[in-house]
Design a protein around this motif. Structure first.
Motif, PDB file in Angstrom:
ATOM      1  N   LEU A   1      41.260  55.386  -8.557  1.00  0.00           N
ATOM      2  CA  LEU A   1      40.397  55.106  -7.408  1.00  0.00           C
ATOM      3  C   LEU A   1      40.009  53.637  -7.383  1.00  0.00           C
ATOM      4  O   LEU A   1      39.947  53.012  -6.313  1.00  0.00           O
ATOM      5  N   GLY A   2      39.751  53.061  -8.567  1.00  0.00           N
ATOM      6  CA  GLY A   2      39.467  51.627  -8.633  1.00  0.00           C
ATOM      7  C   GLY A   2      40.651  50.813  -8.162  1.00  0.00           C
ATOM      8  O   GLY A   2      40.495  49.833  -7.420  1.00  0.00           O
ATOM      9  N   GLY A   3      41.856  51.207  -8.592  1.00  0.00           N
ATOM     10  CA  GLY A   3      43.055  50.527  -8.119  1.00  0.00           C
ATOM     11  C   GLY A   3      43.210  50.650  -6.617  1.00  0.00           C
ATOM     12  O   GLY A   3      43.628  49.695  -5.944  1.00  0.00           O
ATOM     13  N   GLY A   4      42.883  51.815  -6.074  1.00  0.00           N
ATOM     14  CA  GLY A   4      42.952  52.001  -4.629  1.00  0.00           C
ATOM     15  C   GLY A   4      41.986  51.105  -3.882  1.00  0.00           C
ATOM     16  O   GLY A   4      42.309  50.553  -2.820  1.00  0.00           O
ATOM     17  N   LEU A   5      40.753  50.932  -4.431  1.00  0.00           N
ATOM     18  CA  LEU A   5      39.781  50.053  -3.785  1.00  0.00           C
ATOM     19  C   LEU A   5      40.224  48.595  -3.842  1.00  0.00           C
ATOM     20  O   LEU A   5      40.061  47.843  -2.869  1.00  0.00           O
ATOM     21  N   VAL A   6      40.795  48.177  -4.977  1.00  0.00           N
ATOM     22  CA  VAL A   6      41.324  46.818  -5.070  1.00  0.00           C
ATOM     23  C   VAL A   6      42.439  46.624  -4.038  1.00  0.00           C
ATOM     24  O   VAL A   6      42.518  45.588  -3.358  1.00  0.00           O
ATOM     25  N   ALA A   7      43.312  47.631  -3.901  1.00  0.00           N
ATOM     26  CA  ALA A   7      44.379  47.556  -2.906  1.00  0.00           C
ATOM     27  C   ALA A   7      43.800  47.472  -1.494  1.00  0.00           C
ATOM     28  O   ALA A   7      44.295  46.707  -0.658  1.00  0.00           O
ATOM     29  N   LEU A   8      42.749  48.247  -1.224  1.00  0.00           N
ATOM     30  CA  LEU A   8      42.128  48.228   0.105  1.00  0.00           C
ATOM     31  C   LEU A   8      41.592  46.839   0.440  1.00  0.00           C
ATOM     32  O   LEU A   8      41.813  46.321   1.543  1.00  0.00           O
ATOM     33  N   VAL A   9      40.887  46.241  -0.517  1.00  0.00           N
ATOM     34  CA  VAL A   9      40.355  44.894  -0.285  1.00  0.00           C
ATOM     35  C   VAL A   9      41.503  43.896  -0.076  1.00  0.00           C
ATOM     36  O   VAL A   9      41.466  43.059   0.829  1.00  0.00           O
ATOM     37  N   GLY A  10      42.525  43.996  -0.920  1.00  0.00           N
ATOM     38  CA  GLY A  10      43.653  43.085  -0.778  1.00  0.00           C
ATOM     39  C   GLY A  10      44.377  43.250   0.538  1.00  0.00           C
ATOM     40  O   GLY A  10      44.806  42.263   1.150  1.00  0.00           O
ATOM     41  N   LEU A  11      44.532  44.487   0.999  1.00  0.00           N
ATOM     42  CA  LEU A  11      45.236  44.735   2.250  1.00  0.00           C
ATOM     43  C   LEU A  11      44.426  44.280   3.459  1.00  0.00           C
ATOM     44  O   LEU A  11      44.989  43.737   4.420  1.00  0.00           O
ATOM     45  N   ARG A  12      43.123  44.505   3.415  1.00  0.00           N
ATOM     46  CA  ARG A  12      42.290  44.205   4.584  1.00  0.00           C
ATOM     47  C   ARG A  12      41.839  42.749   4.619  1.00  0.00           C
ATOM     48  O   ARG A  12      41.843  42.111   5.666  1.00  0.00           O
ATOM     49  N   GLN A  13      41.446  42.209   3.451  1.00  0.00           N
ATOM     50  CA  GLN A  13      40.846  40.877   3.421  1.00  0.00           C
ATOM     51  C   GLN A  13      41.737  39.836   2.737  1.00  0.00           C
ATOM     52  O   GLN A  13      41.333  38.691   2.598  1.00  0.00           O
ATOM     53  N   GLY A  14      42.904  40.253   2.288  1.00  0.00           N
ATOM     54  CA  GLY A  14      43.841  39.318   1.687  1.00  0.00           C
ATOM     55  C   GLY A  14      43.821  39.381   0.171  1.00  0.00           C
ATOM     56  O   GLY A  14      42.801  39.708  -0.443  1.00  0.00           O
ATOM     57  N   PRO A  15      44.957  39.058  -0.457  1.00  0.00           N
ATOM     58  CA  PRO A  15      45.047  39.120  -1.918  1.00  0.00           C
ATOM     59  C   PRO A  15      44.054  38.216  -2.628  1.00  0.00           C
ATOM     60  O   PRO A  15      43.596  38.546  -3.729  1.00  0.00           O
ATOM     61  N   ARG A  16      43.691  37.068  -2.032  1.00  0.00           N
ATOM     62  CA  ARG A  16      42.743  36.172  -2.695  1.00  0.00           C
ATOM     63  C   ARG A  16      41.383  36.833  -2.844  1.00  0.00           C
ATOM     64  O   ARG A  16      40.755  36.759  -3.909  1.00  0.00           O
ATOM     65  N   GLU A  17      40.907  37.481  -1.786  1.00  0.00           N
ATOM     66  CA  GLU A  17      39.631  38.190  -1.875  1.00  0.00           C
ATOM     67  C   GLU A  17      39.744  39.369  -2.841  1.00  0.00           C
ATOM     68  O   GLU A  17      38.829  39.652  -3.616  1.00  0.00           O
ATOM     69  N   GLY A  18      40.882  40.043  -2.808  1.00  0.00           N
ATOM     70  CA  GLY A  18      41.101  41.139  -3.751  1.00  0.00           C
ATOM     71  C   GLY A  18      41.072  40.664  -5.187  1.00  0.00           C
ATOM     72  O   GLY A  18      40.532  41.336  -6.071  1.00  0.00           O
ATOM     73  N   LEU A  19      41.662  39.481  -5.434  1.00  0.00           N
ATOM     74  CA  LEU A  19      41.648  38.921  -6.783  1.00  0.00           C
ATOM     75  C   LEU A  19      40.224  38.611  -7.230  1.00  0.00           C
ATOM     76  O   LEU A  19      39.850  38.887  -8.378  1.00  0.00           O
TER      77      LEU A  19
END
Length: 301
Positions: free
Chosen positions: A31-49
């Motif tokens: 689920l944590g990985g899914g949330l990181v993916a959600l942030v990366g997909l919606r707000q970009g990989p930099r924000e996800g990082l």
């Protein structure tokens, strides 16, 4: 669920807190990985990082509280989150869910090759697992337990199982993030995208070649690489099943036998679905037997 996801995505610190909580509880790691993916997909990989690194930093005290090394839990979490972010970047660039999943296969192949550079250690670890979990079953066989050489060969298949589990965790995290993105911003989008999932001729040929080489040579490293390839090719077979059931107006219960076989006979069922993917690249089952319905007058509504 939509309200919870919207709350999480409303600020960086809510996303960080949510990812941290998932990372702190081992069985919620996907689920944590899914949330990181959600942030990366919606707000970009930099924000996800940024979210991933802040959440990982927050896991350091958790490591210390449970008696682990200062970086142990954080490093374990980042080993999932960072590859997932690379996959979201690939999905952004290519627009192809299949291409992103092929990256998971590349990461897993790298893990297999890295583990095979220390085969003695792999055999030692594999033998310990076999002795603990499988040896009681072997001892009940009429022919008795396997020889030491056979046990060593079985232990050498451990990297393939670990790498397959790793790639599956990456793919499930990406799929969760993409599904949650669809729930929030594009209802029904993930289903339509998965129904069109297709690896392409090159990837399928490479996966099929690995499978054939594994069967012909019986080398442990090729067996392990083939297992990873089968798992990733299987996704196209699953997509075919889902698309056929949905487009022909059948109940989702028709998919239960597929997932039941995956649970009971995982490798054999995965191989059948991978073979279906290979055939699909030749026959195109979805276009021939269950074409996607076109909206009237070319509308996208």
């Amino acid at each position: 669920m939509q309200a919870v996801l919207a709350w999480i995505m409303s600020s960086r610190w809510r996303a960080v807190l949510s990812v941290w909580m998932m990372g702190a509880v081992q069985w919620l790691g996907l689920l944590g990985g899914g949330l990181v993916a959600l942030v990366g997909l919606r707000q970009g990989p930099r924000e996800g990082l940024g979210v991933a690194l802040l959440a990982a930093a927050g896991l350091i005290p958790v490591s210390l509280m449970v008696g682990a090394s200062a970086w142990q839990i954080s490093a374990a979490a980042l080993s999932l989150w960072l590859p997932v972010l690379v996959m979201t970047w690939a999905l952004h660039r290519s627009g192809s869910l299949a291409r992103a999943c092929q990256l998971a296969a590349i990461f897993a192949i790298g893990l297999v090759l890295m583990l095979h550079t220390a085969e003695d250690e792999v055999i030692r670890l594999g033998r310990a697992i076999i002795d603990q979990w499988l040896m009681p079953l072997f001892e009940e066989r009429p022919q008795g337990p396997p020889s030491d050489q056979e046990l060593d060969q079985m232990a050498l298949r451990l990297p393939g199982m670990l790498a397959t589990a790793f790639s599956l965790a990456l793919i499930l995290s990406l799929f969760l993030g993409r599904w949650w993105q669809a729930i929030l911003y594009n209802p029904g989008g993930f289903r339509a995208e998965f129904h069109e999932f297709r690896h392409g001729q090159v990837a399928i040929l490479l996966g099929g070649a690995l499978f054939i080489l594994s069967a012909v040579t019986n080398l442990a490293v090729l067996d392990n690489l083939a297992l990873v390839a089968i798992m990733v090719m299987m996704l196209q077979g699953l997509a075919v099943c889902h698309a056929m059931v949905h487009r022909r107006g059948l109940s989702g219960f028709w998919l239960l036998p597929v997932y039941g076989l995956l649970l009971l006979f995982s490798v054999a069922a995965m191989s059948v679905l991978a073979a279906l993917a290979i055939l699909d690249n030749v026959i195109d089952f979805r276009a021939r037997y269950a074409p996607a319905k076109q909206p009237p007058n070319g509308s996208d509504d």
